[in-house]
Design a protein around this motif. Structure first.
Motif, PDB file in Angstrom:
ATOM      1  N   SER A 237       0.841  -1.201   0.000  1.00 18.30           N
ATOM      2  CA  SER A 237       0.000   0.000   0.000  1.00 18.30           C
ATOM      3  C   SER A 237       0.873   1.246   0.000  1.00 18.30           C
ATOM      4  O   SER A 237       1.889   1.309   0.710  1.00 18.30           O
ATOM      5  CB  SER A 237      -0.927   0.005   1.219  1.00 18.30           C
ATOM      6  OG  SER A 237      -1.764  -1.126   1.214  1.00 18.30           O
ATOM      7  N   ARG A 238       0.475   2.235  -0.767  1.00 19.82           N
ATOM      8  CA  ARG A 238       1.265   3.463  -0.890  1.00 19.82           C
ATOM      9  C   ARG A 238       0.949   4.488   0.195  1.00 19.82           C
ATOM     10  O   ARG A 238       1.700   5.458   0.347  1.00 19.82           O
ATOM     11  CB  ARG A 238       1.030   4.089  -2.265  1.00 19.82           C
ATOM     12  CG  ARG A 238       1.500   3.201  -3.424  1.00 19.82           C
ATOM     13  CD  ARG A 238       1.336   3.926  -4.743  1.00 19.82           C
ATOM     14  NE  ARG A 238       1.821   3.124  -5.863  1.00 19.82           N
ATOM     15  CZ  ARG A 238       1.819   3.536  -7.135  1.00 19.82           C
ATOM     16  NH1 ARG A 238       1.342   4.739  -7.431  1.00 19.82           N
ATOM     17  NH2 ARG A 238       2.270   2.738  -8.084  1.00 19.82           N
ATOM     18  N   SER A 239      -0.134   4.314   0.896  1.00 18.82           N
ATOM     19  CA  SER A 239      -0.478   5.273   1.944  1.00 18.82           C
ATOM     20  C   SER A 239      -1.153   4.545   3.093  1.00 18.82           C
ATOM     21  O   SER A 239      -1.742   3.465   2.910  1.00 18.82           O
ATOM     22  CB  SER A 239      -1.407   6.365   1.399  1.00 18.82           C
ATOM     23  OG  SER A 239      -2.659   5.825   1.033  1.00 18.82           O
ATOM     24  N   SER A 240      -1.098   5.156   4.254  1.00 15.83           N
ATOM     25  CA  SER A 240      -1.732   4.562   5.425  1.00 15.83           C
ATOM     26  C   SER A 240      -3.260   4.621   5.325  1.00 15.83           C
ATOM     27  O   SER A 240      -3.960   3.795   5.899  1.00 15.83           O
ATOM     28  CB  SER A 240      -1.263   5.271   6.693  1.00 15.83           C
ATOM     29  OG  SER A 240      -1.569   6.665   6.620  1.00 15.83           O
ATOM     30  N   ALA A 241      -3.772   5.608   4.567  1.00  8.48           N
ATOM     31  CA  ALA A 241      -5.228   5.713   4.418  1.00  8.48           C
ATOM     32  C   ALA A 241      -5.794   4.507   3.680  1.00  8.48           C
ATOM     33  O   ALA A 241      -6.862   3.980   4.032  1.00  8.48           O
ATOM     34  CB  ALA A 241      -5.580   7.001   3.670  1.00  8.48           C
ATOM     35  N   LYS A 242      -5.080   4.029   2.638  1.00 14.88           N
ATOM     36  CA  LYS A 242      -5.540   2.846   1.909  1.00 14.88           C
ATOM     37  C   LYS A 242      -5.541   1.617   2.804  1.00 14.88           C
ATOM     38  O   LYS A 242      -6.428   0.762   2.708  1.00 14.88           O
ATOM     39  CB  LYS A 242      -4.655   2.619   0.694  1.00 14.88           C
ATOM     40  CG  LYS A 242      -4.783   3.680  -0.388  1.00 14.88           C
ATOM     41  CD  LYS A 242      -3.909   3.342  -1.585  1.00 14.88           C
ATOM     42  CE  LYS A 242      -4.078   4.379  -2.681  1.00 14.88           C
ATOM     43  NZ  LYS A 242      -3.231   4.079  -3.863  1.00 14.88           N
ATOM     44  N   VAL A 243      -4.543   1.537   3.674  1.00 12.92           N
ATOM     45  CA  VAL A 243      -4.470   0.388   4.578  1.00 12.92           C
ATOM     46  C   VAL A 243      -5.653   0.395   5.539  1.00 12.92           C
ATOM     47  O   VAL A 243      -6.262  -0.656   5.806  1.00 12.92           O
ATOM     48  CB  VAL A 243      -3.139   0.411   5.353  1.00 12.92           C
ATOM     49  CG1 VAL A 243      -3.086  -0.732   6.345  1.00 12.92           C
ATOM     50  CG2 VAL A 243      -1.971   0.315   4.395  1.00 12.92           C
ATOM     51  N   GLU A 244      -5.999   1.564   6.059  1.00 15.60           N
ATOM     52  CA  GLU A 244      -7.120   1.649   6.989  1.00 15.60           C
ATOM     53  C   GLU A 244      -8.435   1.286   6.301  1.00 15.60           C
ATOM     54  O   GLU A 244      -9.283   0.600   6.888  1.00 15.60           O
ATOM     55  CB  GLU A 244      -7.206   3.066   7.564  1.00 15.60           C
ATOM     56  CG  GLU A 244      -5.983   3.522   8.346  1.00 15.60           C
ATOM     57  CD  GLU A 244      -5.805   2.770   9.652  1.00 15.60           C
ATOM     58  OE1 GLU A 244      -6.743   2.051  10.068  1.00 15.60           O
ATOM     59  OE2 GLU A 244      -4.733   2.894  10.277  1.00 15.60           O
ATOM     60  N   CYS A 245      -8.591   1.715   5.049  1.00 18.84           N
ATOM     61  CA  CYS A 245      -9.821   1.385   4.312  1.00 18.84           C
ATOM     62  C   CYS A 245      -9.918  -0.107   4.048  1.00 18.84           C
ATOM     63  O   CYS A 245     -11.000  -0.699   4.148  1.00 18.84           O
ATOM     64  CB  CYS A 245      -9.859   2.172   2.996  1.00 18.84           C
ATOM     65  SG  CYS A 245     -10.103   3.952   3.187  1.00 18.84           S
ATOM     66  N   ARG A 246      -8.788  -0.730   3.707  1.00 15.22           N
ATOM     67  CA  ARG A 246      -8.798  -2.176   3.482  1.00 15.22           C
ATOM     68  C   ARG A 246      -9.101  -2.935   4.771  1.00 15.22           C
ATOM     69  O   ARG A 246      -9.768  -3.970   4.754  1.00 15.22           O
ATOM     70  CB  ARG A 246      -7.452  -2.620   2.913  1.00 15.22           C
ATOM     71  CG  ARG A 246      -7.203  -2.180   1.482  1.00 15.22           C
ATOM     72  CD  ARG A 246      -6.028  -2.938   0.872  1.00 15.22           C
ATOM     73  NE  ARG A 246      -5.810  -2.561  -0.508  1.00 15.22           N
ATOM     74  CZ  ARG A 246      -4.891  -1.684  -0.930  1.00 15.22           C
ATOM     75  NH1 ARG A 246      -4.097  -1.107  -0.047  1.00 15.22           N
ATOM     76  NH2 ARG A 246      -4.768  -1.388  -2.212  1.00 15.22           N
ATOM     77  N   ALA A 247      -8.592  -2.417   5.890  1.00 18.63           N
ATOM     78  CA  ALA A 247      -8.872  -3.063   7.170  1.00 18.63           C
ATOM     79  C   ALA A 247     -10.362  -3.004   7.499  1.00 18.63           C
ATOM     80  O   ALA A 247     -10.957  -3.992   7.959  1.00 18.63           O
ATOM     81  CB  ALA A 247      -8.057  -2.405   8.276  1.00 18.63           C
ATOM     82  N   MET A 248     -10.985  -1.867   7.236  1.00 19.93           N
ATOM     83  CA  MET A 248     -12.415  -1.737   7.491  1.00 19.93           C
ATOM     84  C   MET A 248     -13.224  -2.601   6.533  1.00 19.93           C
ATOM     85  O   MET A 248     -14.251  -3.182   6.910  1.00 19.93           O
ATOM     86  CB  MET A 248     -12.838  -0.279   7.366  1.00 19.93           C
ATOM     87  CG  MET A 248     -12.261   0.636   8.426  1.00 19.93           C
ATOM     88  SD  MET A 248     -13.012   2.274   8.424  1.00 19.93           S
ATOM     89  CE  MET A 248     -14.677   1.896   8.901  1.00 19.93           C
ATOM     90  N   ALA A 249     -12.768  -2.733   5.283  1.00 19.90           N
ATOM     91  CA  ALA A 249     -13.479  -3.578   4.323  1.00 19.90           C
ATOM     92  C   ALA A 249     -13.434  -5.045   4.744  1.00 19.90           C
ATOM     93  O   ALA A 249     -14.448  -5.757   4.675  1.00 19.90           O
ATOM     94  CB  ALA A 249     -12.875  -3.396   2.931  1.00 19.90           C
ATOM     95  N   SER A 250     -12.262  -5.512   5.207  1.00 18.29           N
ATOM     96  CA  SER A 250     -12.138  -6.892   5.665  1.00 18.29           C
ATOM     97  C   SER A 250     -13.016  -7.148   6.887  1.00 18.29           C
ATOM     98  O   SER A 250     -13.649  -8.207   7.009  1.00 18.29           O
ATOM     99  CB  SER A 250     -10.673  -7.210   5.992  1.00 18.29           C
ATOM    100  OG  SER A 250      -9.848  -7.042   4.854  1.00 18.29           O
TER     101      SER A 250
END
Length: 277
Positions: A237-250
């Motif tokens: 992931s290129r940014s921490s925001a994308k990681v947080e969104c993926r965590a919420m999606a999972s």
């Protein structure tokens, strides 16, 4: 399958017709589960749509829910009291400590050093990798009731192909922590409500080798912890925001799946919920 000696005549091309599935073949597990599931369905069980290995049946005031994975059926002993239901793997944990000779070791206060950085290239290779793989496999089974070990075991499982001495030392540190917490388990309070809720978090670029992020979540049914996970992403992931969104999606996917399971278990629950970050 190789025909027995003397069965094949030189110059002939013959094949063997399988009349019954044999243990060890690719089709064996599938055929076994097919026969097992058909037998349960013929006896009035209902197969879950959320988990095909889960079957349920209601007989008067009794509720039966066998959960089978291929040919493995686990029989667990659960302690009940007025406060709720307690699940613990103390006996299994002590067996691991005994086999590793660490029953007399000094207990540790945490499963892994907070700033420990394991790598694939640092340290001496272990002479017998089977020791590490077997130990790590047994620890994975403990995560069924030991949430505090999930992140550490997830990290140790990444070095199964070529384990090194630092990896084995970290695994032994987990065992020392296990000695101090072998009696701990999961408590499902009897006075808890049935509102699903979840907590999720992520660690951006946590892996020092691949720079992949690590995410984790915990799902509660009221005050009861019923599902958890710690996993490294397959992409960078290129940014921490994308990681947080993926965590919420999972986490949202896990909540949706658990809601379907609750319907199979005939457990009433509020129709709406939202994950908490």
């Amino acid at each position: 399958m190789t025909p027995p000696p003397g069965y094949v005549t030189k110059g002939e091309n013959k094949v063997s017709k399988l009349l019954k599935s044999l243990y060890g073949l690719k089709q064996a597990s599938r055929q076994w589960f097919s026969k097992f599931s058909n037998t349960l369905l013929a006896n009035g069980f209902h197969q879950s749509k959320a988990d095909y290995s889960l079957f349920t049946k209601v007989i008067g005031s009794s509720f039966i829910a066998p959960l089978v994975y291929v040919a493995d059926i686990i029989l667990a002993k659960i302690g009940c009291s007025s406060k709720g239901i307690s699940v613990c793997q103390r006996k299994y944990a002590l067996e691991i400590l005994k086999d590793c000779g660490l029953l007399g070791a000094k207990p540790a206060k945490f499963p892994m050093e907070p700033n420990l950085k394991l790598s694939r290239d640092i340290g001496v290779l272990i002479e017998d990798p089977y020791v590490y793989r077997r130990l790590n496999g047994r620890l994975i089974y403990l995560t069924i009731t030991c949430l505090d070990l999930a992140c550490s075991i997830k990290l140790l499982s990444q070095y199964m192909d070529k384990p090194r001495q630092p990896h084995l030392d970290a695994a032994y540190h987990v065992l020392r922590y296990l000695k101090a917490t072998s009696s701990q388990g999961i408590l499902f309070p009897s006075s808890s409500d049935l509102q699903p809720k979840a907590l999720c978090n992520s660690d951006w670029a946590r892996c020092p080798n691949s720079r992949r992020s690590v995410t984790g979540f915990c799902v509660f049914l009221g005050d009861s912890l019923i599902s958890w996970k710690s996993k490294k992403y397959q992409i960078v992931s290129r940014s921490s925001a994308k990681v947080e969104c993926r965590a919420m999606a999972s986490t949202s996917c896990e909540l949706t799946w658990i809601t379907t399971l609750l319907n199979d278990f005939k457990v009433p629950h509020p129709p709406s919920f939202s994950p908490l970050l």
